[in-house]
Design a protein around this motif. Structure first.
Motif, PDB file in Angstrom:
ATOM      1  N   ALA A   1       0.825  -1.207   0.000  1.00 36.93           N
ATOM      2  CA  ALA A   1       0.000   0.000   0.000  1.00 36.93           C
ATOM      3  C   ALA A   1       0.863   1.263   0.000  1.00 36.93           C
ATOM      4  CB  ALA A   1      -0.931   0.003   1.209  1.00 36.93           C
ATOM      5  N   ASP A   2       2.012   1.225   0.693  1.00 32.40           N
ATOM      6  CA  ASP A   2       2.898   2.389   0.740  1.00 32.40           C
ATOM      7  C   ASP A   2       3.516   2.667  -0.628  1.00 32.40           C
ATOM      8  OD1 ASP A   2       2.529   2.611   3.570  1.00 32.40           O
ATOM      9  OD2 ASP A   2       3.968   0.978   3.824  1.00 32.40           O
ATOM     10  N   ILE A   3       3.939   1.617  -1.307  1.00 34.82           N
ATOM     11  CA  ILE A   3       4.558   1.810  -2.626  1.00 34.82           C
ATOM     12  C   ILE A   3       3.525   2.264  -3.643  1.00 34.82           C
ATOM     13  CG2 ILE A   3       5.793   0.653  -4.506  1.00 34.82           C
ATOM     14  CD1 ILE A   3       7.154  -1.091  -2.419  1.00 34.82           C
ATOM     15  N   ARG A   4       2.310   1.691  -3.582  1.00 32.56           N
ATOM     16  CA  ARG A   4       1.260   2.124  -4.508  1.00 32.56           C
ATOM     17  C   ARG A   4       0.863   3.575  -4.236  1.00 32.56           C
ATOM     18  NH1 ARG A   4      -3.197  -0.164  -3.543  1.00 32.56           N
ATOM     19  NH2 ARG A   4      -2.657  -1.601  -1.865  1.00 32.56           N
ATOM     20  N   ALA A   5       0.845   3.971  -2.960  1.00 28.35           N
ATOM     21  CA  ALA A   5       0.519   5.359  -2.627  1.00 28.35           C
ATOM     22  C   ALA A   5       1.577   6.309  -3.169  1.00 28.35           C
ATOM     23  CB  ALA A   5       0.380   5.514  -1.116  1.00 28.35           C
ATOM     24  N   ALA A   6       2.853   5.922  -3.046  1.00 34.21           N
ATOM     25  CA  ALA A   6       3.930   6.755  -3.588  1.00 34.21           C
ATOM     26  C   ALA A   6       3.796   6.891  -5.098  1.00 34.21           C
ATOM     27  CB  ALA A   6       5.286   6.145  -3.224  1.00 34.21           C
ATOM     28  N   ARG A   7       3.452   5.797  -5.759  1.00 38.73           N
ATOM     29  CA  ARG A   7       3.267   5.838  -7.214  1.00 38.73           C
ATOM     30  C   ARG A   7       2.140   6.801  -7.593  1.00 38.73           C
ATOM     31  NH1 ARG A   7       1.479   0.292  -9.938  1.00 38.73           N
ATOM     32  NH2 ARG A   7      -0.324   0.725  -8.614  1.00 38.73           N
ATOM     33  N   SER A   8       1.041   6.748  -6.864  1.00 39.21           N
ATOM     34  CA  SER A   8      -0.099   7.621  -7.166  1.00 39.21           C
ATOM     35  C   SER A   8       0.259   9.084  -6.942  1.00 39.21           C
ATOM     36  CB  SER A   8      -1.299   7.239  -6.292  1.00 39.21           C
ATOM     37  OG  SER A   8      -1.744   5.928  -6.589  1.00 39.21           O
ATOM     38  N   ILE A   9       0.934   9.372  -5.842  1.00 37.88           N
ATOM     39  CA  ILE A   9       1.294  10.766  -5.531  1.00 37.88           C
ATOM     40  C   ILE A   9       2.229  11.321  -6.596  1.00 37.88           C
ATOM     41  CG2 ILE A   9       2.552  12.219  -3.892  1.00 37.88           C
ATOM     42  CD1 ILE A   9       1.418  10.393  -1.667  1.00 37.88           C
TER      43      ILE A   9
ATOM     44  N   THR B   1      -2.198  11.615  -8.831  1.00 40.21           N
ATOM     45  CA  THR B   1      -3.537  11.073  -8.601  1.00 40.21           C
ATOM     46  C   THR B   1      -3.715  10.743  -7.121  1.00 40.21           C
ATOM     47  OG1 THR B   1      -2.794   8.802  -9.073  1.00 40.21           O
ATOM     48  CG2 THR B   1      -3.618  10.103 -10.925  1.00 40.21           C
ATOM     49  N   ASP B   2      -4.973  10.575  -6.723  1.00 40.89           N
ATOM     50  CA  ASP B   2      -5.256  10.251  -5.324  1.00 40.89           C
ATOM     51  C   ASP B   2      -4.896   8.796  -5.039  1.00 40.89           C
ATOM     52  OD1 ASP B   2      -6.226  12.783  -4.803  1.00 40.89           O
ATOM     53  OD2 ASP B   2      -8.298  12.237  -5.330  1.00 40.89           O
ATOM     54  N   PRO B   3      -4.200   8.525  -3.932  1.00 39.59           N
ATOM     55  CA  PRO B   3      -3.884   7.133  -3.574  1.00 39.59           C
ATOM     56  C   PRO B   3      -5.158   6.336  -3.285  1.00 39.59           C
ATOM     57  CG  PRO B   3      -2.538   8.681  -2.318  1.00 39.59           C
ATOM     58  CD  PRO B   3      -3.598   9.486  -2.997  1.00 39.59           C
ATOM     59  N   GLU B   4      -5.095   5.042  -3.527  1.00 34.11           N
ATOM     60  CA  GLU B   4      -6.207   4.167  -3.180  1.00 34.11           C
ATOM     61  C   GLU B   4      -6.395   4.168  -1.664  1.00 34.11           C
ATOM     62  OE1 GLU B   4      -5.833   0.216  -4.753  1.00 34.11           O
ATOM     63  OE2 GLU B   4      -4.683   0.931  -6.474  1.00 34.11           O
ATOM     64  N   VAL B   5      -7.647   4.115  -1.235  1.00 34.10           N
ATOM     65  CA  VAL B   5      -7.906   4.064   0.203  1.00 34.10           C
ATOM     66  C   VAL B   5      -8.266   2.655   0.658  1.00 34.10           C
ATOM     67  CG1 VAL B   5      -8.590   6.470   0.365  1.00 34.10           C
ATOM     68  CG2 VAL B   5     -10.327   4.741  -0.110  1.00 34.10           C
ATOM     69  N   ALA B   6      -8.652   1.783  -0.302  1.00 42.97           N
ATOM     70  CA  ALA B   6      -8.985   0.410   0.059  1.00 42.97           C
ATOM     71  C   ALA B   6      -7.716  -0.330   0.469  1.00 42.97           C
ATOM     72  CB  ALA B   6      -9.661  -0.299  -1.116  1.00 42.97           C
ATOM     73  N   ARG B   7      -7.800  -1.070   1.559  1.00 42.89           N
ATOM     74  CA  ARG B   7      -6.660  -1.872   2.010  1.00 42.89           C
ATOM     75  C   ARG B   7      -6.498  -3.089   1.104  1.00 42.89           C
ATOM     76  NH1 ARG B   7      -9.329   0.069   6.766  1.00 42.89           N
ATOM     77  NH2 ARG B   7      -7.950   1.472   7.932  1.00 42.89           N
ATOM     78  N   SER B   8      -5.289  -3.614   1.045  1.00 38.70           N
ATOM     79  CA  SER B   8      -4.953  -4.616   0.042  1.00 38.70           C
ATOM     80  C   SER B   8      -5.529  -5.990   0.367  1.00 38.70           C
ATOM     81  CB  SER B   8      -3.427  -4.739  -0.087  1.00 38.70           C
ATOM     82  OG  SER B   8      -3.089  -5.721  -1.050  1.00 38.70           O
ATOM     83  N   THR B   9      -6.069  -6.637  -0.658  1.00 36.33           N
ATOM     84  CA  THR B   9      -6.499  -8.030  -0.552  1.00 36.33           C
ATOM     85  C   THR B   9      -5.751  -8.905  -1.562  1.00 36.33           C
ATOM     86  OG1 THR B   9      -8.329  -7.662  -2.118  1.00 36.33           O
ATOM     87  CG2 THR B   9      -8.811  -7.381   0.224  1.00 36.33           C
TER      88      THR B   9
ATOM     89  N   ILE C   1      13.201   1.391  -4.057  1.00 36.02           N
ATOM     90  CA  ILE C   1      11.971   1.909  -3.472  1.00 36.02           C
ATOM     91  C   ILE C   1      12.190   3.384  -3.129  1.00 36.02           C
ATOM     92  CG2 ILE C   1      10.347   1.712  -1.547  1.00 36.02           C
ATOM     93  CD1 ILE C   1      11.115  -1.229  -1.332  1.00 36.02           C
ATOM     94  N   PRO C   2      11.316   4.273  -3.561  1.00 37.38           N
ATOM     95  CA  PRO C   2      11.544   5.705  -3.315  1.00 37.38           C
ATOM     96  C   PRO C   2      11.411   6.058  -1.832  1.00 37.38           C
ATOM     97  CG  PRO C   2       9.359   5.361  -4.233  1.00 37.38           C
ATOM     98  CD  PRO C   2      10.065   4.035  -4.323  1.00 37.38           C
ATOM     99  N   ASP C   3      12.101   7.113  -1.438  1.00 37.19           N
ATOM    100  CA  ASP C   3      12.002   7.587  -0.052  1.00 37.19           C
ATOM    101  C   ASP C   3      10.556   7.854   0.336  1.00 37.19           C
ATOM    102  OD1 ASP C   3      14.705   7.414   0.415  1.00 37.19           O
ATOM    103  OD2 ASP C   3      15.103   9.564   0.143  1.00 37.19           O
ATOM    104  N   LEU C   4       9.749   8.321  -0.630  1.00 38.60           N
ATOM    105  CA  LEU C   4       8.370   8.655  -0.321  1.00 38.60           C
ATOM    106  C   LEU C   4       7.608   7.455   0.229  1.00 38.60           C
ATOM    107  CD1 LEU C   4       6.029  10.624  -0.307  1.00 38.60           C
ATOM    108  CD2 LEU C   4       5.632  10.094  -2.741  1.00 38.60           C
ATOM    109  N   ALA C   5       7.867   6.244  -0.287  1.00 43.43           N
ATOM    110  CA  ALA C   5       7.185   5.053   0.228  1.00 43.43           C
ATOM    111  C   ALA C   5       7.569   4.800   1.686  1.00 43.43           C
ATOM    112  CB  ALA C   5       7.524   3.837  -0.632  1.00 43.43           C
ATOM    113  N   PHE C   6       8.856   4.989   2.001  1.00 41.51           N
ATOM    114  CA  PHE C   6       9.290   4.835   3.390  1.00 41.51           C
ATOM    115  C   PHE C   6       8.643   5.910   4.273  1.00 41.51           C
ATOM    116  CE2 PHE C   6      12.615   2.528   1.186  1.00 41.51           C
ATOM    117  CZ  PHE C   6      12.960   1.507   2.069  1.00 41.51           C
ATOM    118  N   GLN C   7       8.550   7.136   3.757  1.00 36.29           N
ATOM    119  CA  GLN C   7       7.946   8.217   4.538  1.00 36.29           C
ATOM    120  C   GLN C   7       6.465   7.946   4.798  1.00 36.29           C
ATOM    121  OE1 GLN C   7       9.279  11.077   1.620  1.00 36.29           O
ATOM    122  NE2 GLN C   7      10.535  12.157   3.130  1.00 36.29           N
ATOM    123  N   ILE C   8       5.771   7.383   3.816  1.00 36.98           N
ATOM    124  CA  ILE C   8       4.354   7.051   3.994  1.00 36.98           C
ATOM    125  C   ILE C   8       4.205   5.947   5.043  1.00 36.98           C
ATOM    126  CG2 ILE C   8       2.350   6.038   2.846  1.00 36.98           C
ATOM    127  CD1 ILE C   8       3.302   7.487   0.288  1.00 36.98           C
TER     128      ILE C   8
END
Length: 496
Positions: A339-347, A351-359, A380-387
């Motif tokens: 979820a952190d890496i996908r959020a970094a990709r979206s940011i 685009t808005d990060p997904e809010v649904a938790r991963s299944t 892995i970008p620093d942003l994913a670690f920061q998230i």
């Protein structure tokens, strides 16, 4: 005509009982030479709870009283708390936590348990005792259902439970992957249709349920003091079971996929290799040059300290549920997941990060971000670690914007930290990224106050670190390798 409130005899008796309770705790603790911090840790809380109880600022719950009776060797606390509940006009035995505890721990031959959470119920602490690594219930199947992020917003007009739910999911995932797991099956779900909290406990001969509504007050949703309805009525139980079936219709269990990185002498930065499926994969299968991608945060706060005055100091804490480093000082930390890496990709894409938790399973999650990370040479970008780090602070009630976390360059010998085996089984290494965070001292509630109230934290200076024997393995390596103390000096941290 307005008249002043006159305390009733009932109020006087209640205050006498409160005084008796706090004096009993203080005397028993001092006789056994137990600090407030150690007593709090012994029951899975922090020292601030014990401070508030001993000062008369907070009442004990029945569950806490029973735990303190065990730790302190007393026999009266639970009985006194029951009397206080009766005297004050509440019935402690009918409150949420005692009812749920009895339902789950005293029902023999449990087949299945379903818990729907719409408030601050500590599910992990209810089903598992992390202080002794032992289960608090025995059932073949356990299902936990949380409201989705979107549903939480609909119910409460915001996200007052987000940090609590993240904390619960994190620790339940650890339990799923543990050899200590006492259940045949432990599954965690989220649903867009959660309405109320309930517990359904089924045996071969029948079903018993407890249920209670969420009660938001300001920015909190607390249900510990609510009276709870418990029933064996067939019609009521059937309705609740039908509601749970609706919540789970078409839903897959949540999955926690934690990022693994490869570290070798030829790479300047750890590179992503795959996801580790918590609860399915085994740490002994992780390669020697692989480690979990972990965000570590050196939190610094301007704060007073007895005898030494006001100065910047590091805030560390003890993880009450950390099986291998329990009681040792740690940095705030969190593993990076999909979820952190996908959020970094979206940011990064605007685009808005997904809010649904991963299944998704580990393979599907890996393939999903393959092209994104390939464009970054696997790093892995620093942003994913920061998230990931921001999620950790959210679990303690602190809203930290990822950009506030400042990256710290690590020396080569700290880029992969190997851990000793536990119980004869190998443990995977960690590939840490360290960040510095200055806590905000302004506002009605400074950020240090928030952390102090929710985490078993300690204020630490440079000299404390130099002399301490209570550090976790990373901090020991960072100190003894000559990295940690100069870093603290560069951040202006005081000696004491």
């Amino acid at each position: 005509m307005l008249t002043a409130d006159v305390p009733s005899p009932r109020d006087g008796r209640a205050n006498e009982l409160r005084l008796q309770i706090r004096e009993l705790i203080r005397e028993a603790r001092q006789q056994r030479k137990i600090s407030q911090a150690d007593l709090g840790s012994a029951i899975g809380k922090n020292r601030f709870l014990i401070i508030r109880i001993e000062k008369g600022e907070q009442d004990l719950t029945l569950d806490q009283a029973e735990q303190l009776d065990q730790v302190l060797g007393t026999t009266e606390l639970a009985a006194l708390v029951r009397r206080l509940g009766d005297t004050a006009g509440t019935t402690a035995d009918n409150q949420r936590d005692p009812v749920v505890r009895r339902l789950l721990r005293e029902t023999p031959a449990l087949e299945s348990v379903t818990i729907v959470v719409a408030d601050d119920l500590d599910v992990f602490g209810t089903i598992y005792d992390s202080s002794s690594d032992s289960p608090r219930l025995d059932a073949r199947e356990v299902n936990i259902i949380f409201p989705s992020v979107e549903r939480e917003r609909q119910l409460f007009g915001g996200q007052p439970l987000y940090g609590h739910i993240e904390y619960q999911i994190k620790h339940l995932a650890d339990l799923q992957g543990s050899e200590y797991r006492p259940f045949g099956s432990l599954r965690v779900f989220e649903s867009d249709d959660v309405l109320t909290s309930c517990v359904i406990a089924s045996t071969r001969t029948g079903t018993q349920c407890a249920y209670w509504p969420p009660l938001p007050i300001a920015t909190k949703v607390q249900g510990g003091k609510l009276p709870v309805m418990s029933t064996v009525d067939t019609y009521t139980n059937g309705r609740l079971e039908a509601h749970v079936a609706h919540l789970l219709a078409g839903r897959e269990p949540l999955r926690t996929n934690e990022a693994l990185c490869r570290v070798d002498e030829a790479t300047t930065k750890p590179r992503f290799t795959r996801y580790f499926a918590v609860g399915t994969d085994q740490e002994e299968d992780v390669a020697e040059d692989e480690g979990f991608a972990v965000a570590l945060v050196l939190a610094v706060a301007l704060c007073p300290r007895k005898h030494y005055g006001v100065a910047p100091r590091v805030i560390m804490y003890k993880r009450p549920s950390a099986r291998h480093d329990r009681g040792r000082l740690s940095l705030f930390s969190n593993n990076v997941d999909d979820a952190d890496i996908r959020a970094a990709r979206s940011i990064e894409a605007g685009t808005d990060p997904e809010v649904a938790r991963s299944t998704r399973g580990a393979l599907a999650a890996t393939l999903d971000i393959n092209d994104y990370l390939r464009g970054k040479d696997g790093v892995i970008p620093d942003l994913a670690f920061q998230i990931a780090a921001a999620r950790e602070f959210a679990m303690f009630g602190l809203d930290v914007a990822p950009e506030r976390l400042r990256p710290i360059q690590l020396p080569t010998d700290l880029r992969l930290i190997h851990k000793p085996a536990a119980g004869g089984r190998p443990r995977a290494a960690v590939a840490p990224h360290v960040f510095a965070l200055e806590l905000d001292p302004t506002g009605a509630e400074p950020e240090l106050d928030v952390l102090s109230a929710t985490a078993d934290s300690e204020v630490i200076g440079i000299d404390d670190i130099a002399e301490s024997s209570r550090l976790n393995s990373f901090l020991v390596m960072a100190r003894d390798g000559g990295f940690l103390l100069p870093l603290m000096e560069s951040l202006g941290v005081a000696g004491r």
